[in-house]
Motif scaffolding. Structure first.
Motif, PDB file in Angstrom:
ATOM      1  N   THR A  99      14.875 106.755  87.522  1.00  0.00           N
ATOM      2  CA  THR A  99      16.286 106.859  87.146  1.00  0.00           C
ATOM      3  C   THR A  99      16.460 107.732  85.912  1.00  0.00           C
ATOM      4  O   THR A  99      17.339 108.615  85.877  1.00  0.00           O
ATOM      5  CB  THR A  99      16.870 105.455  86.884  1.00  0.00           C
ATOM      6  OG1 THR A  99      16.674 104.642  88.045  1.00  0.00           O
ATOM      7  CG2 THR A  99      18.359 105.538  86.573  1.00  0.00           C
ATOM      8  N   ILE A 100      15.630 107.519  84.902  1.00  0.00           N
ATOM      9  CA  ILE A 100      15.748 108.307  83.672  1.00  0.00           C
ATOM     10  C   ILE A 100      15.397 109.769  83.934  1.00  0.00           C
ATOM     11  O   ILE A 100      16.041 110.683  83.401  1.00  0.00           O
ATOM     12  CB  ILE A 100      14.861 107.697  82.562  1.00  0.00           C
ATOM     13  CG1 ILE A 100      15.485 106.374  82.094  1.00  0.00           C
ATOM     14  CG2 ILE A 100      14.706 108.661  81.386  1.00  0.00           C
ATOM     15  CD1 ILE A 100      14.639 105.570  81.138  1.00  0.00           C
ATOM     16  N   CYS A 101      14.376 110.018  84.773  1.00  0.00           N
ATOM     17  CA  CYS A 101      14.030 111.405  85.122  1.00  0.00           C
ATOM     18  C   CYS A 101      15.181 112.081  85.877  1.00  0.00           C
ATOM     19  O   CYS A 101      15.446 113.273  85.678  1.00  0.00           O
ATOM     20  CB  CYS A 101      12.760 111.441  85.967  1.00  0.00           C
ATOM     21  SG  CYS A 101      11.253 111.143  85.031  1.00  0.00           S
ATOM     22  N   THR A 102      15.865 111.324  86.732  1.00  0.00           N
ATOM     23  CA  THR A 102      16.999 111.886  87.484  1.00  0.00           C
ATOM     24  C   THR A 102      18.148 112.232  86.536  1.00  0.00           C
ATOM     25  O   THR A 102      18.779 113.295  86.665  1.00  0.00           O
ATOM     26  CB  THR A 102      17.475 110.894  88.559  1.00  0.00           C
ATOM     27  OG1 THR A 102      16.376 110.577  89.421  1.00  0.00           O
ATOM     28  CG2 THR A 102      18.602 111.493  89.394  1.00  0.00           C
ATOM     29  N   LEU A 103      18.423 111.353  85.583  1.00  0.00           N
ATOM     30  CA  LEU A 103      19.468 111.631  84.591  1.00  0.00           C
ATOM     31  C   LEU A 103      19.093 112.852  83.744  1.00  0.00           C
ATOM     32  O   LEU A 103      19.950 113.670  83.404  1.00  0.00           O
ATOM     33  CB  LEU A 103      19.666 110.406  83.690  1.00  0.00           C
ATOM     34  CG  LEU A 103      20.186 109.140  84.388  1.00  0.00           C
ATOM     35  CD1 LEU A 103      20.148 107.956  83.437  1.00  0.00           C
ATOM     36  CD2 LEU A 103      21.598 109.351  84.934  1.00  0.00           C
ATOM     37  N   THR A 104      17.808 112.966  83.418  1.00  0.00           N
ATOM     38  CA  THR A 104      17.329 114.129  82.656  1.00  0.00           C
ATOM     39  C   THR A 104      17.501 115.408  83.465  1.00  0.00           C
ATOM     40  O   THR A 104      17.898 116.451  82.924  1.00  0.00           O
ATOM     41  CB  THR A 104      15.848 113.940  82.273  1.00  0.00           C
ATOM     42  OG1 THR A 104      15.705 112.736  81.512  1.00  0.00           O
ATOM     43  CG2 THR A 104      15.335 115.118  81.443  1.00  0.00           C
ATOM     44  N   ALA A 105      17.223 115.325  84.758  1.00  0.00           N
ATOM     45  CA  ALA A 105      17.403 116.492  85.633  1.00  0.00           C
ATOM     46  C   ALA A 105      18.863 116.914  85.682  1.00  0.00           C
ATOM     47  O   ALA A 105      19.174 118.113  85.667  1.00  0.00           O
ATOM     48  CB  ALA A 105      16.890 116.177  87.039  1.00  0.00           C
ATOM     49  N   CYS A 106      19.776 115.941  85.738  1.00  0.00           N
ATOM     50  CA  CYS A 106      21.210 116.269  85.743  1.00  0.00           C
ATOM     51  C   CYS A 106      21.587 117.019  84.468  1.00  0.00           C
ATOM     52  O   CYS A 106      22.320 118.021  84.508  1.00  0.00           O
ATOM     53  CB  CYS A 106      22.043 114.992  85.864  1.00  0.00           C
ATOM     54  SG  CYS A 106      21.937 114.179  87.470  1.00  0.00           S
ATOM     55  N   GLY A 107      21.080 116.537  83.330  1.00  0.00           N
ATOM     56  CA  GLY A 107      21.356 117.207  82.059  1.00  0.00           C
ATOM     57  C   GLY A 107      20.784 118.610  82.029  1.00  0.00           C
ATOM     58  O   GLY A 107      21.436 119.552  81.569  1.00  0.00           O
ATOM     59  N   ALA A 108      19.554 118.763  82.544  1.00  0.00           N
ATOM     60  CA  ALA A 108      18.905 120.076  82.550  1.00  0.00           C
ATOM     61  C   ALA A 108      19.632 121.049  83.471  1.00  0.00           C
ATOM     62  O   ALA A 108      19.744 122.247  83.174  1.00  0.00           O
ATOM     63  CB  ALA A 108      17.446 119.933  82.979  1.00  0.00           C
ATOM     64  N   LEU A 109      20.151 120.549  84.587  1.00  0.00           N
ATOM     65  CA  LEU A 109      20.924 121.397  85.493  1.00  0.00           C
ATOM     66  C   LEU A 109      22.189 121.909  84.811  1.00  0.00           C
ATOM     67  O   LEU A 109      22.559 123.078  84.949  1.00  0.00           O
ATOM     68  CB  LEU A 109      21.299 120.608  86.751  1.00  0.00           C
ATOM     69  CG  LEU A 109      20.178 120.408  87.776  1.00  0.00           C
ATOM     70  CD1 LEU A 109      20.480 119.221  88.684  1.00  0.00           C
ATOM     71  CD2 LEU A 109      19.985 121.673  88.603  1.00  0.00           C
ATOM     72  N   LEU A 110      22.854 121.041  84.065  1.00  0.00           N
ATOM     73  CA  LEU A 110      24.075 121.441  83.363  1.00  0.00           C
ATOM     74  C   LEU A 110      23.762 122.340  82.160  1.00  0.00           C
ATOM     75  O   LEU A 110      24.574 123.180  81.783  1.00  0.00           O
ATOM     76  CB  LEU A 110      24.834 120.195  82.903  1.00  0.00           C
ATOM     77  CG  LEU A 110      25.374 119.303  84.032  1.00  0.00           C
ATOM     78  CD1 LEU A 110      25.926 118.001  83.463  1.00  0.00           C
ATOM     79  CD2 LEU A 110      26.447 120.029  84.827  1.00  0.00           C
ATOM     80  N   ASP A 111      22.576 122.151  81.573  1.00  0.00           N
ATOM     81  CA  ASP A 111      22.147 122.996  80.446  1.00  0.00           C
ATOM     82  C   ASP A 111      21.549 124.314  80.912  1.00  0.00           C
ATOM     83  O   ASP A 111      21.404 125.245  80.123  1.00  0.00           O
ATOM     84  CB  ASP A 111      21.077 122.269  79.603  1.00  0.00           C
ATOM     85  CG  ASP A 111      21.678 121.275  78.626  1.00  0.00           C
ATOM     86  OD1 ASP A 111      22.823 121.485  78.188  1.00  0.00           O
ATOM     87  OD2 ASP A 111      20.996 120.289  78.298  1.00  0.00           O
ATOM     88  N   GLN A 112      21.120 124.358  82.200  1.00  0.00           N
ATOM     89  CA  GLN A 112      20.413 125.515  82.760  1.00  0.00           C
ATOM     90  C   GLN A 112      19.137 125.815  81.961  1.00  0.00           C
ATOM     91  O   GLN A 112      18.895 126.938  81.510  1.00  0.00           O
ATOM     92  CB  GLN A 112      21.328 126.752  82.794  1.00  0.00           C
ATOM     93  CG  GLN A 112      22.510 126.641  83.752  1.00  0.00           C
ATOM     94  CD  GLN A 112      22.091 126.776  85.205  1.00  0.00           C
ATOM     95  OE1 GLN A 112      22.022 127.868  85.745  1.00  0.00           O
ATOM     96  NE2 GLN A 112      21.803 125.655  85.848  1.00  0.00           N
ATOM     97  N   LYS A 113      18.305 124.788  81.810  1.00  0.00           N
ATOM     98  CA  LYS A 113      17.070 124.919  81.051  1.00  0.00           C
ATOM     99  C   LYS A 113      15.985 125.635  81.865  1.00  0.00           C
ATOM    100  O   LYS A 113      15.920 125.495  83.092  1.00  0.00           O
ATOM    101  CB  LYS A 113      16.558 123.529  80.636  1.00  0.00           C
ATOM    102  CG  LYS A 113      17.441 122.838  79.615  1.00  0.00           C
ATOM    103  CD  LYS A 113      17.471 123.616  78.304  1.00  0.00           C
ATOM    104  CE  LYS A 113      18.301 122.920  77.254  1.00  0.00           C
ATOM    105  NZ  LYS A 113      18.395 123.698  76.005  1.00  0.00           N
TER     106      LYS A 113
END
Length: 405
Positions: A336-350
């Motif tokens: 769950t935490i990795c999925t939330l991190t992925a959502c943030g990274a997608l919005l940040d375009q890391k």
């Protein structure tokens, strides 16, 4: 019997957020942004998951003192409930105030202040580590002899009260402004304007701020957020970034006393060789801009679906963790935490996003197949993850920029 009132209130939180969101669209108020709201809710989900692993131990810390070292035997009378309500609110004020005045405490509490918006999702933006120290402030109540279940109940309701005050939809509340913590008072608390910083630390009753000199009325427009913006939607980094700043400052300080003071002094304090105390800057209204990086619009649907998956997984864990074995609980929380991190990274375009996302999706399939879940759950979850892999692969093909960022 312990009742998790906050977990039980989660559906109500989302209903009220929906009501405020509808009001926001109807009035065209721009109180919400998708990226900011997902970030806020991600922090709330993460806080509830990490809290599973420590809430029992912290409760038993209070309980142990009550059972072995209490001074009085408090009856469960109405007047005791009222007295405990006042006591919980009083010690909350001091915990909250110290969280703004001691760097090591601010490093955890800062998470709640990072959003540059102010709406009901901000109420759910909570630190994952604050619970490790906040309970210590309430221990005098255990020594006095207030029952642990009574304490847990009233401290939960003190937290629940603060949900609704995270709104711009309610302006002044008349004479209640002199007694209660209201949306107006709490907007001030979330402001990064110089005159608003470290004001209005109240939980339920604003009287403590009025008594101890930390009250500030809402006057000029409030600019929300922290003085050095986080500039990230990554929930893990949001919880660690200030610790990173403190550790770097401590490493630059040759004197042991300075290394210690970095963590004990107020935010803005630096050793003399690094320039000494640095006051927060005034808001530059002309050039003020919220963090809002551009991202591919076609990613919106993918981000929303992944966030809903994380929300569903987190909710299942939150309401059934007592029946789960350790491996399933830990794996579910990490996913769950990795999925939330992925959502943030997608919005940040890391730049690390692409590899991280494929690894996350494929590992999730492997985990669900090797863990002892019912076959129906395995088939459904594995299918969702495989569809996500194909969806993300197609997004990459249609949007080469994803690879370049």
């Amino acid at each position: 019997m312990k009742v998790d009132y906050i977990a039980l209130s989660v559906p109500v939180f989302f209903i009220l957020i929906g009501v405020e969101l509808a009001y926001n669209f109807y009035k065209k108020l721009n109180y919400y942004r998708l990226n900011d709201s997902i970030s806020n809710l991600s922090q709330g989900i993460g806080q509830q998951l990490t809290g599973i692993f420590m809430k029992t131990a912290l409760f038993f810390g209070y309980k142990y003192i009550f059972e072995h070292w209490r001074i009085f035997e408090m009856p469960k009378a109405v007047w005791v409930w009222i007295l405990l309500f006042i006591g919980v609110d009083f010690f909350y004020y001091w915990f909250h105030r110290m969280s703004h005045q001691v760097n090591a405490l601010w490093a955890a509490h800062i998470v709640h202040h990072q959003s540059e918006e102010y709406n009901l999702t901000v109420a759910l933006r909570q630190s994952w580590f604050q619970g490790w120290f906040s309970w210590v402030f309430y221990l005098p109540l255990a020594f006095v002899g207030f029952d642990p279940i009574m304490f847990l109940t009233l401290s939960s309701f003190n937290t629940l009260y603060q949900f609704w005050i995270h709104t711009r939809a309610i302006k002044s509340m008349g004479f209640l402004e002199y007694i209660l913590n209201t949306p107006s008072h709490h907007r001030v608390h979330h402001g990064s304007n110089l005159k608003y910083i470290d004001k209005n630390h109240a939980g339920t009753l604003i009287i403590w701020d009025r008594i101890f000199g930390t009250f500030q009325k809402e006057e000029e427009e409030v600019y929300y957020g922290i003085t050095k913006p986080l500039a990230s939607w990554n929930p893990v980094w949001a919880n660690l970034h200030y610790w990173d700043d403190l550790i770097k400052t401590a490493r630059k300080s040759p004197k042991i006393s300075d290394k210690i003071n970095v963590f004990l002094k107020p935010p803005g304090w630096f050793p003399e060789h690094l320039g000494g105390f640095q006051n927060a800057p005034e808001i530059d209204e002309q050039h003020y801009q919220k963090y809002n990086p551009a991202y591919q619009s076609k990613l919106t649907g993918y981000v929303l679906i992944q966030f809903i998956i994380a929300l569903a997984a987190g909710s299942i864990i939150l309401f059934s963790y007592t029946k789960m074995d350790a491996s399933s609980l830990v794996s579910g929380a990490v996913f769950t935490i990795c999925t939330l991190t992925a959502c943030g990274a997608l919005l940040d375009q890391k730049p690390w996003l692409v590899k991280f996302e494929y690894i996350r999706l494929l590992l999730a399939v492997v985990l669900i197949l090797i863990l002892n879940f019912p076959i129906g759950y395995q088939v459904i979850f594995a299918g969702i993850q495989l569809i996500s892999v194909i969806w993300f692969f197609n997004l990459q093909k249609e949007n080469p920029q994803i690879n370049e960022n």
